[in-house]
Design an enzyme around this catalytic site. Sequence first.
Site, PDB file in Angstrom:
ATOM      1  N   LYS A  49       7.904 -45.678   9.584  1.00 56.56           N
ATOM      2  CA  LYS A  49       8.147 -44.340   9.050  1.00 56.56           C
ATOM      3  C   LYS A  49       9.614 -43.958   9.240  1.00 56.56           C
ATOM      4  O   LYS A  49      10.233 -44.324  10.247  1.00 56.56           O
ATOM      5  CB  LYS A  49       7.283 -43.304   9.766  1.00 56.56           C
ATOM      6  CG  LYS A  49       5.779 -43.470   9.542  1.00 56.56           C
ATOM      7  CD  LYS A  49       5.348 -43.015   8.162  1.00 56.56           C
ATOM      8  CE  LYS A  49       3.856 -43.104   7.956  1.00 56.56           C
ATOM      9  NZ  LYS A  49       3.095 -42.116   8.728  1.00 56.56           N
TER      10      LYS A  49
ATOM     11  N   ASP B 254      -3.056 -40.557  24.377  1.00 54.20           N
ATOM     12  CA  ASP B 254      -2.894 -40.078  23.011  1.00 54.20           C
ATOM     13  C   ASP B 254      -4.231 -40.145  22.271  1.00 54.20           C
ATOM     14  O   ASP B 254      -4.885 -41.190  22.264  1.00 54.20           O
ATOM     15  CB  ASP B 254      -1.863 -41.003  22.332  1.00 54.20           C
ATOM     16  CG  ASP B 254      -1.396 -40.482  20.988  1.00 54.20           C
ATOM     17  OD1 ASP B 254      -0.657 -39.480  20.976  1.00 54.20           O
ATOM     18  OD2 ASP B 254      -1.769 -41.084  19.960  1.00 54.20           O
ATOM     19  N   ASN B 255      -4.630 -39.021  21.663  1.00 56.30           N
ATOM     20  CA  ASN B 255      -5.834 -39.000  20.825  1.00 56.30           C
ATOM     21  C   ASN B 255      -7.036 -39.725  21.426  1.00 56.30           C
ATOM     22  O   ASN B 255      -7.620 -40.610  20.777  1.00 56.30           O
ATOM     23  CB  ASN B 255      -5.532 -39.643  19.468  1.00 56.30           C
ATOM     24  CG  ASN B 255      -4.825 -38.686  18.543  1.00 56.30           C
ATOM     25  OD1 ASN B 255      -4.911 -37.463  18.711  1.00 56.30           O
ATOM     26  ND2 ASN B 255      -4.115 -39.220  17.570  1.00 56.30           N
TER      27      ASN B 255
ATOM     28  N   GLU C 123      -5.194 -36.010  25.683  1.00 59.48           N
ATOM     29  CA  GLU C 123      -4.657 -35.210  24.582  1.00 59.48           C
ATOM     30  C   GLU C 123      -5.788 -34.966  23.581  1.00 59.48           C
ATOM     31  O   GLU C 123      -5.768 -35.424  22.457  1.00 59.48           O
ATOM     32  CB  GLU C 123      -3.482 -35.944  23.903  1.00 59.48           C
ATOM     33  CG  GLU C 123      -2.721 -35.063  22.931  1.00 59.48           C
ATOM     34  CD  GLU C 123      -2.302 -35.769  21.643  1.00 59.48           C
ATOM     35  OE1 GLU C 123      -1.414 -35.243  20.959  1.00 59.48           O
ATOM     36  OE2 GLU C 123      -2.867 -36.828  21.288  1.00 59.48           O
TER      37      GLU C 123
ATOM     38  N   LYS D 266       9.698 -38.025  17.007  1.00 56.52           N
ATOM     39  CA  LYS D 266       8.969 -39.292  16.886  1.00 56.52           C
ATOM     40  C   LYS D 266       9.713 -40.279  15.981  1.00 56.52           C
ATOM     41  O   LYS D 266       9.562 -41.483  16.128  1.00 56.52           O
ATOM     42  CB  LYS D 266       7.579 -39.053  16.285  1.00 56.52           C
ATOM     43  CG  LYS D 266       6.545 -38.624  17.292  1.00 56.52           C
ATOM     44  CD  LYS D 266       5.117 -38.837  16.798  1.00 56.52           C
ATOM     45  CE  LYS D 266       4.807 -38.013  15.561  1.00 56.52           C
ATOM     46  NZ  LYS D 266       3.347 -37.986  15.290  1.00 56.52           N
TER      47      LYS D 266
END
Lengths: 678, 678
Positions: free
Chosen positions: B271, B401-402, B430, B540
Site C-alpha cells: 500500500k 491486533d484484531n 484490540e 501506517k
Amino acid sequence: MVLVCAGHPAVGSVPAVIGRIPVLAVSPVVDSGRWPARCVVGEAVPVRATVFREGHDAVSATAVLTGPDGVLRAPVQMTCLEPGLDLWGADLVPDAEGEWTFRVEGWSDPYSTWAHDAVLKVAADVDTELMLAEGALLLESAGATPGRSPAHERVLAEAVVGLRDTSRPAQARLAAGTSAAVHSALAAIPVREMVSPSAELALRVQRQRALVGAWYEFFPRSEGATYDERTDTWTSGTLRTAARRLEAIAAMGFDVAYLTPVHPIGTTNRKGRNNTLDPRPQDPGSPYAIGSADGGHDAIEPTLGTFEDFDALVAEARRLGLEVALDLALQCSPDHPWVTAHPEWFTTTSDGTIAYAENPPKKYQDIYPVNFDNDPAGIYAEVLRVVLLWVEHGVTLFRVDNPHTKPVQFWEWLIAQVAARHPEVVFLAEAFTRPAMMHTLAKAGFHQSYTYFTWRNTKAELTEYLTELSGDSADYMRPSFWPTTHDILTPTMQYGGRAAFRLRAALAATMAPTWGIYSGYELVENVARPGVEEQIDNEKYEFKARDWAGAEREGRSIAPWLTRLNQIRRDHPALQRLRNIVFHPTDDDSVIAYSRRLTAAQSPTGRPDLLIVVVNLDPHGVRATTVHLDLPALGLAWGSSFVAHDLVTGNEWHWGEHVFVRLDPHVEPAHIVHVRGA
Amino acid sequence: MVLVCAGHPAVGSVPAVIGRIPVLAVSPVVDSGRWPARCVVGEAVPVRATVFREGHDAVSATAVLTGPDGVLRAPVQMTCLEPGLDLWGADLVPDAEGEWTFRVEGWSDPYSTWAHDAVLKVAADVDTELMLAEGALLLESAGATPGRSPAHERVLAEAVVGLRDTSRPAQARLAAGTSAAVHSALAAIPVREMVSPSAELALRVQRQRALVGAWYEFFPRSEGATYDERTDTWTSGTLRTAARRLEAIAAMGFDVAYLTPVHPIGTTNRKGRNNTLDPRPQDPGSPYAIGSADGGHDAIEPTLGTFEDFDALVAEARRLGLEVALDLALQCSPDHPWVTAHPEWFTTTSDGTIAYAENPPKKYQDIYPVNFDNDPAGIYAEVLRVVLLWVEHGVTLFRVDNPHTKPVQFWEWLIAQVAARHPEVVFLAEAFTRPAMMHTLAKAGFHQSYTYFTWRNTKAELTEYLTELSGDSADYMRPSFWPTTHDILTPTMQYGGRAAFRLRAALAATMAPTWGIYSGYELVENVARPGVEEQIDNEKYEFKARDWAGAEREGRSIAPWLTRLNQIRRDHPALQRLRNIVFHPTDDDSVIAYSRRLTAAQSPTGRPDLLIVVVNLDPHGVRATTVHLDLPALGLAWGSSFVAHDLVTGNEWHWGEHVFVRLDPHVEPAHIVHVRGA
C-alpha cells in the site's frame, strides 16, 4: 470443589473452555445449573444464548432438546434476536413430564457466508467465476447430506447445474444458487460446520397444575357448622358437610379445593377468639396448633370425621374435577404425640423444658416449633411418612405453612423424596418473607410460591413486580396470586369495598397462571380486627357459618364475577402462562393495561391467543383515560386496527394504537378483551 | 455434561444441593465459574454472597481465601450490606500472583441469637433466669474454643461468672454477658454452628501491570527518520534511533513503550500513502503487512536493525523503568515465508489461489488472513514459538491486533501456554468489536482490552459506560482507555483542538487504571483524512518525523499535561483501581464529576486515598456549574466539609456537599482534587 470446568476437547495439553464457535449465557438456567430450570408440559420454553464467531463469516445456532428417555427431539433453528448483542433464541416445547435436558449448538454457516459474499462480489464482478464455482461445490456437498428429502436433493442438484451453466448470465447463475427453494432445502437440513455444543442444561418438566390453577381455600369445620344460640355453642362442620361445599367451588370454576389443617387440635394453651389467651371451653382452637391425644399430623380431628370421610370428600372433589390441597403446617401443640415420643424433635432449653415458639419477648405457648437438627434422619423420615399418607388418601397438592421457618435443606430433601414416588404432587410455599428465602425455596423444589402481589396495588408496583416475576425468576419460581388469605386483609381490601374485591380478583386471575381466594371472598368479608391487617374474628379461632345461598339471592355475592374470571382463564391459554405479560402505557396511573399473548407455536391449542386486560385500580371512582398499545408487542403492525371482543360484557369495539377506555369500578372494573384471529 | 451438581453431604439417598445455611450468588465469579475471576496482587477483591437462614435466629458469614500454596489465609468476617436482600460482603486481598481460590461460609450465630433474645426477654422479665443461664453455658463453651488468646479466655470466663452471679440484678448480669469486651473476644473467634461452605471459586491473581499502566504507542521507524527533499526520499529510523525516544516517554511518566510491528514488510501489492494501491517505490509499506524474503513474524525488518538492536532498545527501556510491548498482528503479506512453507495455514480457493483478506466486494491484496482450522496444531505451535521468541528478547506485553478475527479458542490456548511459562506476560486485545466478543476474549485470557471509551463523549455516555465497566465485568475485563489510536481519530478529537486532547487525556488517565496514547498526541495531531475518522497521512503507510523539541519550545506540546496526569496516577493508588468509581451529579451536563476512593484497608499503601475529579467535557467554552457530592460515598458525613487540594493547580479550597466549579478548557479543563486524610 472448584467450579472452573473445561467443556471442550483439549488442543494439545490445554483444555479448551470455549468451543470453536463460542456459545455463552445459555438460558433458562438456575444458579448456573445448580438446580434444573422448570417448566410444564406443553409450555414454550424460551431458550436464549449468546452465539458469535470471529471475523465476518456467518454463524448460526440450533437448540436441541433431549427427552427423559434420552432421545433427541427434532433440533430447532434459532434466530438472531439482537444482532448487536449476538443474542439468539428459540422456543422449545417439551411434550411430557420428566427430567429433560437441552443444549445450544453454535455453528459456522458456510452457505450464508457464501451467499452474502457472492451477491456482493458478482454484482461488482469481482471473482465472479470463482464465487459461482464455490457455490456449486458447496451445494453439491449439501445435496449429499444424509437424510435430505428427494425433493430437496433435486432442488440442490438443479441449483448446482444452474450455477455451472456458463451459457447464462452471471446474475442468473447466482439466482439459481440463492433461490427461495435452495434456502428452504437448506433450512430443513443446514450445512453446519464447526458445530460447538454448550453444556447440557437440565430442564424439569412438570404437570400443568404446577403452573396453572385456581385455588379455593376453606376451613372444613366451618362448612355445615351450626350455632345454638340458646347454649352459645357451635357444632362443628364435618368432612361430610364440607364436601357439600365442593359443588359450588367447582361451579365457580376453581381447580383446587384447599383445606386448612384437618388434624386434632391441642388443648394446652389453646387460643380463643381473635387470638386471645383465655379461650372459652367451647372454642375450637386453631387448626394450626396441631396434635392432641387423638393424634398428630397423621390423624384427623375427631369432630371432623374419619379417614373414610376424608376419602369421600376427595372422591367427591374428583367427581367435580377438583383436586384437593392440604395444609402442611409443621408445628405442634404441646399435646402432639411427637412431644412425648420424640422430645428430640423439639428444642429443650437448659431448664429441661421444651421451648415454645416465640418472637421475643412474645411467646406462643400453644405451639412448639420442630427442631430439624437434633435428629434430621428421624424427623425427615416422619414428615415424609405423613406426607405420603395424605398422598395415599388422594391429596395431590400441599400448601406449606411458613416454610421459611424450617431449613431449606429439609424441603429440598422432602420434595425430592415425594417427587421420586409421586411426581404429580405439587408444593405451594407460603413464603411471605424476604426475596432470598422466597426464591431459594422455589429453586430447592417448591412448585409454587405465594407472592408480594397481595401488597402491590399501584400501577408502578404491579408493573415492576410482574416484570420481575415474568423475567429470569420464571425459570424456577411460579407465583400464586392471592388478594387476601385467612391471615391477610390489606388496607386496600379493608377500604375498597366490593369494587376492590372484584378488581383485585381480576388482576390476580389475569396476571398470574395460578391464583386463589380464601373462602368468604365471595361475600366481600372486609372487616379487620382493629389495628391489624387481618380479618376480625379470624376463622383460625372460631367457626364461620356463611349464608352462601342468601348472599347470592340478595346479589351480595361476587361469585358470578369469580366464575366469569375462571371461565375466561380456562378458555384462554395465554392466561395460563407466566412469561408472556407485556405492559402498555396509560395516561391515568389508576388504570393499568397489559396484554397476554401466545403465538400459534407457543400455544398448546396450536391456535394463537391474545388478550388485552385493562383494569381500573381505583375502587372508588370512574376512570376514563387513553391506553397506548404497543402494537408490535401484540404481533400487529403499527397503524393497524382490530376487533376487540370484551369477554366481560360481550361488547365489541374497533381498537387501534390509542384506545379510550372508561371503567366504572361499581359496574365493571376491567376490560378483558380477546383479539380474535390475532 | 449436565451442569446440575450436588455440593453438600447427602441426607440419606438425596444429594443436598443447598447447604444447612444457604449461601448463594457468590461473587466474583465469571460465567458460573467457567473461567476464574481475575485480580492483581494487593487488589481488594469485593466478595459478595446471599446468606440467610430459616426462622429468626442470627446468621453470619465468613470469606475464606486459599493461596496458590493451598494454605488458608485468615478468614474475614463478612458484614451484612443489605439486610432486606440478605447480601453479605467483605474485601479479600491476595498478596501474591497465582491461582487462588475463595469460598464463603454461612453459619448460625448462636451468640447473636442469644444476645438479641436475652436483651428483649430480660427487659420484659420473661425467662430471665433461663436466658442468663443459657448465656453462661454459651460463653463457657465459647471460652473453650481452641486458639483463643488468654486475654479473651479471661474475658469470657468473667462474663460467665457475671451471668451466674445471682447476687446482682438481672440487668447487670446480662450486661456482663453482652459487653463490648465479650463482643470483641467473640469477633476474634466466633462461635460458629452449622458452618456451610459455598463451592470453592477460582481467583487468578496477576501482576500489577495486568491492571495498571500508562502506554505510549509509536512507530519505531519514524523516530530518527530523515527526509531528503532533493530526492523526495526518506531514510528510515532504526531501533537504535527509536531507543533515543524512550527517555522522553519515560519522562512523561509512561510505563509501557508499545512498538507497532517491527517485522519485514511485504512488497507484493504494498500500500502507498493514505492506503492507496499505487505506492511509489520509496513508500515503506504498512508494518501490518508482515513478511518478506527477509522473514516473517520471527524476524526484524532489516532497515530497522537486528535482534541485537532490539535487545539494546529493550535494555534502554528497562534502564528507564519502561516495559516494552510489541504488536502481535497475525496476518501475512503474500511474501511471508509461511505462504510457501505452509500454504495450509491460509485459505485456498477452489481455483487454487490463496484467498486475500476481504470485506466483500472489497479485497485487501497486501494481506492473507491466517486460517486456524486446517492445521490448528501446526499454526498454534508456530505462533507460540513466535511469541516466546519475543518474550525471550524482553517483550513483556503484547498488543494484539484484531483478535476478534481469529478463533477465541486459539487465544485461550495461546495465552494459557504463554502464562504457563511466563505468567508476567500481558496481552492487550484490540477488540474494537461487539460486546459479546470483547467480553469473551477477556474471559478467555486477555489481560486487558481496548474499549468504547474512544467513542464515549457525553456525561451520560461516560457515566453509563464506566458504571458498566466497573461493575460485574470488572471481575474479568480490564479496560484500557485510548483517546485516539493510529487508526482512530473521532470527530471530538478532530474538532476539539488542544482542549479536547487535554480533557480526553484527563478522562482516560483518571477513569481507568490503564490508559494509553499514540505518538503525536502530545502535538495535538488532529487532522483527519477527509471523510474518515482516521488521521490524514496515516503513519501506517509513511514515515512521520516529529519535531518534539521544537513543539515543546514553542509551547505547542501538551507533554507537560500528560506528565502531570501520569504523576498523579503514580502518586494515587485510588487511580490504579477499577471498581472504585462513583459519579456525582452536576447541574451542567457538560461537566462530569466522579470520585475514586480506597479505604486504608483497600489501599496497597495502607493509607486511605480519595480523589475527586471534575472535567469540563466541552472543549469550546468555559463552564461554570455546581457539583453535588454524594458525601457518604466519599466516606464523609452529610453536612461535613473538607479541604480540597487541586493536584493540577496546587490550589486549595474548602468543599462541602455543593461545590461551585468554573473550568476553562483553554486553561485547565479539569480539577483533580485530593482530599487529604480522608
